[in-house]
Design an enzyme around this catalytic site. Structure first.
Site, PDB file in Angstrom:
ATOM      1  N   ARG A  64       0.821  -1.069  -0.004  1.00  0.00           N
ATOM      2  CA  ARG A  64      -0.096   0.035  -0.053  1.00  0.00           C
ATOM      3  C   ARG A  64       0.848   1.354   0.150  1.00  0.00           C
ATOM      4  O   ARG A  64       1.908   1.379   0.589  1.00  0.00           O
ATOM      5  CB  ARG A  64      -0.731  -0.012   1.352  1.00  0.00           C
ATOM      6  CG  ARG A  64      -1.888   0.938   1.524  1.00  0.00           C
ATOM      7  CD  ARG A  64      -2.809   0.999   0.685  1.00  0.00           C
ATOM      8  NE  ARG A  64      -4.106   2.026   0.870  1.00  0.00           N
ATOM      9  CZ  ARG A  64      -5.093   2.259  -0.079  1.00  0.00           C
ATOM     10  NH1 ARG A  64      -5.071   1.923  -1.325  1.00  0.00           N
ATOM     11  NH2 ARG A  64      -6.103   3.247   0.397  1.00  0.00           N
ATOM     12  N   THR A  76      -9.173   0.972 -10.067  1.00  0.00           N
ATOM     13  CA  THR A  76      -8.515  -0.393  -9.103  1.00  0.00           C
ATOM     14  C   THR A  76      -8.722  -1.459 -10.064  1.00  0.00           C
ATOM     15  O   THR A  76      -9.455  -1.788 -10.912  1.00  0.00           O
ATOM     16  CB  THR A  76      -9.392  -0.367  -7.761  1.00  0.00           C
ATOM     17  OG1 THR A  76      -9.055   0.963  -7.143  1.00  0.00           O
ATOM     18  CG2 THR A  76      -8.644  -1.607  -6.913  1.00  0.00           C
ATOM     19  N   ASN A 115      -5.826   4.363  -7.223  1.00  0.00           N
ATOM     20  CA  ASN A 115      -7.221   4.855  -6.681  1.00  0.00           C
ATOM     21  C   ASN A 115      -8.129   5.687  -7.862  1.00  0.00           C
ATOM     22  O   ASN A 115      -8.503   4.506  -8.752  1.00  0.00           O
ATOM     23  CB  ASN A 115      -7.086   6.165  -5.830  1.00  0.00           C
ATOM     24  CG  ASN A 115      -8.010   6.634  -5.045  1.00  0.00           C
ATOM     25  OD1 ASN A 115      -9.034   5.604  -4.674  1.00  0.00           O
ATOM     26  ND2 ASN A 115      -8.380   7.818  -4.590  1.00  0.00           N
ATOM     27  N   ASP A 128      -7.718   8.883   0.231  1.00  0.00           N
ATOM     28  CA  ASP A 128      -8.488   7.566   0.863  1.00  0.00           C
ATOM     29  C   ASP A 128      -8.101   7.837   2.438  1.00  0.00           C
ATOM     30  O   ASP A 128      -8.823   7.262   3.204  1.00  0.00           O
ATOM     31  CB  ASP A 128      -7.866   6.276   0.449  1.00  0.00           C
ATOM     32  CG  ASP A 128      -8.614   5.632  -0.681  1.00  0.00           C
ATOM     33  OD1 ASP A 128      -9.486   5.976  -1.084  1.00  0.00           O
ATOM     34  OD2 ASP A 128      -7.935   4.470  -1.318  1.00  0.00           O
ATOM     35  N   SER A 160     -10.125  -0.220   0.896  1.00  0.00           N
ATOM     36  CA  SER A 160     -11.108  -1.175   0.969  1.00  0.00           C
ATOM     37  C   SER A 160     -10.986  -2.560   0.084  1.00  0.00           C
ATOM     38  O   SER A 160     -11.896  -3.318  -0.078  1.00  0.00           O
ATOM     39  CB  SER A 160     -12.507  -0.485   0.382  1.00  0.00           C
ATOM     40  OG  SER A 160     -12.977   0.697   1.081  1.00  0.00           O
TER      41      SER A 160
HETATM   42  N1  GLY Z   1      -8.263   3.211  -3.609  1.00  0.00           N
HETATM   43  C1  GLY Z   1      -9.218   2.143  -3.415  1.00  0.00           C
HETATM   44  C2  GLY Z   1      -8.987   1.493  -1.980  1.00  0.00           C
HETATM   45  O1  GLY Z   1      -7.805   1.292  -1.702  1.00  0.00           O
HETATM   46  O2  GLY Z   1      -9.898   1.168  -1.301  1.00  0.00           O
END
Ligand code: GLY
Length: 564
Positions: free
Chosen positions: A97, A368, A388, A410, A440
């Protein structure tokens, strides 16, 4: 590292599993890849045919998606790769991430009056977190793969250099983000034709990205996070108003995290850990559903109960969840049966709960991407990757070909203020230097001695409820083409409304839901793009399916084993 010991399985459960597993096929009769783009699925198949395992194929598919789906994921973004290694049963989530830059500040997207400045966390380099995907690919290849990183990256390098053809989906995405794609010459020159959305069949060539991929192939993570690529990234970001430093890139690390594990009606669910909210919210919803005899409910009551369950789990998401390395989260409590029982006790079957009545005062899409893979040894990958919003920040760092994410959106820019997906959050997901923003994304395995499902989808805040609906289809005995095509509905606590796809509810169900007080929000278009693989251990077959809403491709190897 997040370690969760949530609920020990009973001895009878383990004995049942052991006996059944011994009676079922031990290795799959075929390998399979399902991804959101045919060229990426083909890249994965090429690597499997070359003797790579599922992890090498995952590197190839991720990198190819970074080239051919620039609106969804990329080297300038991040993601979560859920792995199952057959040789020793190891299950791990590779957390690639993005992180906030070290110079990020809590109020960086607010004006003097404390209001969120529209667009600041979405467009341009100030919206970009420090990318995790290049480090994750190097890590997966080194620690889990069989082939050299350079071999697994080869199909993507070829695609970047030779180009891919613009299709209708690309055109839709580019039209949606045309304003920001035109803004920077470095982006405009790659993704548009003379400042306009390119016509069907136009070839998008990315020689700059090919060179960056070659640096990664040659030098591993240092090829991106140090040296000339790193310097170009930082210089370009800073020249256009961003705050990255070389230290940010040098300090970036992937983290191996223990997945969230839940149990539902005899199935074991292995799914994403924080900093994704996906697994916690998914398992919370399953725990609540397990409290009710669903088969006894009318269709409308069943859907009503599911909506109430979604509302409550998303409330907990907004209230409690964030980066596990920086915030304390009551995960044990959230994942407990007791917590589910308490939530369910407050659900009225005759009327909707108002989200405002849940005690929480304060505040992800069509982009995504997800892919699912199994190989002949039984290694598995479920990966959800993102930059994103479509085309991320719309900013390509000059001289690198790398399109940067806008994942900073986010974070919760301000408690109670909705992000681009209408999600709210608070303290736990506030911006802080080096912090990972809450996600998410929900790559998931659902395991049973008779079969294993590998699934996930893009779709912003709706990802988790899509995975729930797909998973329930599997548990009800349907095949993967049903999991990916099922009509969808969603509730995320705030806004207090039930979103649903055309055709998801009959007029009778709609009436009944409205009578109970639900605010219905019909969506004009379908959403999501689920990619799924099923190893049917009992029937000794492998099936794969790609969501009919997208342009993806599911393939099984050897090709002569046909899905049902
Ligand atoms: N950017 C979408 C997510 O990480 O949920």
């Amino acid at each position: 590292m997040t370690v969760l010991s949530w609920k020990a399985p009973s001895w009878s459960f383990l004995a049942f599993w052991l006996l059944w597993s011994l009676a079922s096929a031990r290795t799959p009769p075929a390998a399979a890849v399902a991804s959101a783009h045919p060229a990426a699925t083909e890249a994965g198949m090429e690597i499997l045919r070359a003797g790579g395992n599922a992890f090498d194929a995952a590197v190839a598919v991720s990198a190819a998606l970074a080239v051919v789906e620039p609106y969804s994921s990329g080297l300038g973004g991040g993601g979560f790769w859920l792995l199952h290694r057959a040789s020793d049963g190891r299950q791990v989530m590779i957390d690639g991430r993005e992180r906030a830059p070290l110079a990020a500040q809590r109020e960086m997207y607010l004006d003097e009056k404390g209001e969120v400045v529209p667009g600041l966390s979405i467009d341009g380099p100030l919206a970009a977190g420090i990318p995790g995907e290049p480090a994750a690919l190097a890590h997966i290849a080194r620690r889990y793969g069989r082939l050299p990183l350079a071999r697994s990256l080869a199909p993507a390098i070829r695609l970047a250099r030779e180009g891919f053809e613009v299709d209708a989906h690309y055109r839709r995405m580019a039209r949606f983000r045309l304003g920001v794609l035109r803004r920077h010459a470095s982006t405009r020159g790659i993704f548009l034709k003379e400042g306009e959305v390119p016509p069907l069949g136009w070839r998008i060539r990315q020689p700059g990205l090919a060179r960056t991929l070659e640096q990664l192939a040659e030098k591993g993570r240092e090829g991106f996070y140090a040296g000339p690529v790193a310097r170009k990234l930082v210089n370009s970001v800073r020249r256009h108003g961003g705050i990255w430093t070389l230290e940010d890139l040098k300090a970036y690390r992937v983290v191996e995290r223990e997945p969230i594990v839940g149990r539902y009606r005899g199935y074991r669910v292995v799914t994403a850990a924080p900093p994704s909210s996906g697994g916690v919210v998914l398992v919370e919803m399953l725990n609540m559903l397990a409290q009710k005899q669903l088969a006894r409910l009318s269709e409308a009551d069943h859907i009503h109960f599911m909506i109430e369950v979604m509302r409550r789990a998303y409330f907990d998401r907004a209230r409690y969840l964030g980066d596990p390395d920086q915030v304390e989260m009551p995960l044990q409590k959230l994942l407990s049966e007791e917590h589910a029982r308490r939530w369910v006790a407050g659900i009225h079957m005759d009327r909707a709960t108002s989200s405002a009545a849940l005690d929480f005062p304060k505040r992800e899409g069509q982009d995504t991407t997800h892919f699912s893979i199994i190989d002949r040894e039984g290694n598995r990958v479920a990966a959800t990757l993102s930059i994103n919003y479509p085309f991320g920040s719309g900013f390509v760092a000059e001289g690198t070909g790398v399109l940067l994410n806008d994942e900073m959106d986010d974070f919760s820019a301000k408690p109670g203020a909705a992000n681009v997906y209408g999600l709210v959050g608070n303290e736990a997901n506030a911006i802080a230097p080096g912090r990972r923003m809450l996600s998410s994304m929900t790559p998931t395995f659902v395991e049973h001695p008779e079969g294993v499902a590998i699934l996930g989808t893009p779709g912003g805040s709706r990802i988790i409820t899509m995975v729930l609906l797909g998973l329930l289809e599997f548990i009800e005995g349907h095949g993967p083409s049903d999991w990916v095509s099922r009509k969808r509905f969603h509730h995320q606590y705030l806004p207090d409304q039930v979103q649903f796809e055309p055709g998801a509810f009959s007029s009778r169900v709609r009436r009944r839901l409205e009578e109970k007080g639900h605010v219905l929000k019909p969506l004009e278009r379908p959403y999501g793009n689920m990619q799924a693989v099923f190893w049917d251990r009992k029937g000794n077959r492998v099936e794969a399916a790609s969501d009919p809403r997208g342009i993806g491709l599911a393939s099984v190897l050897p090709e002569n084993i046909q899905p049902r």
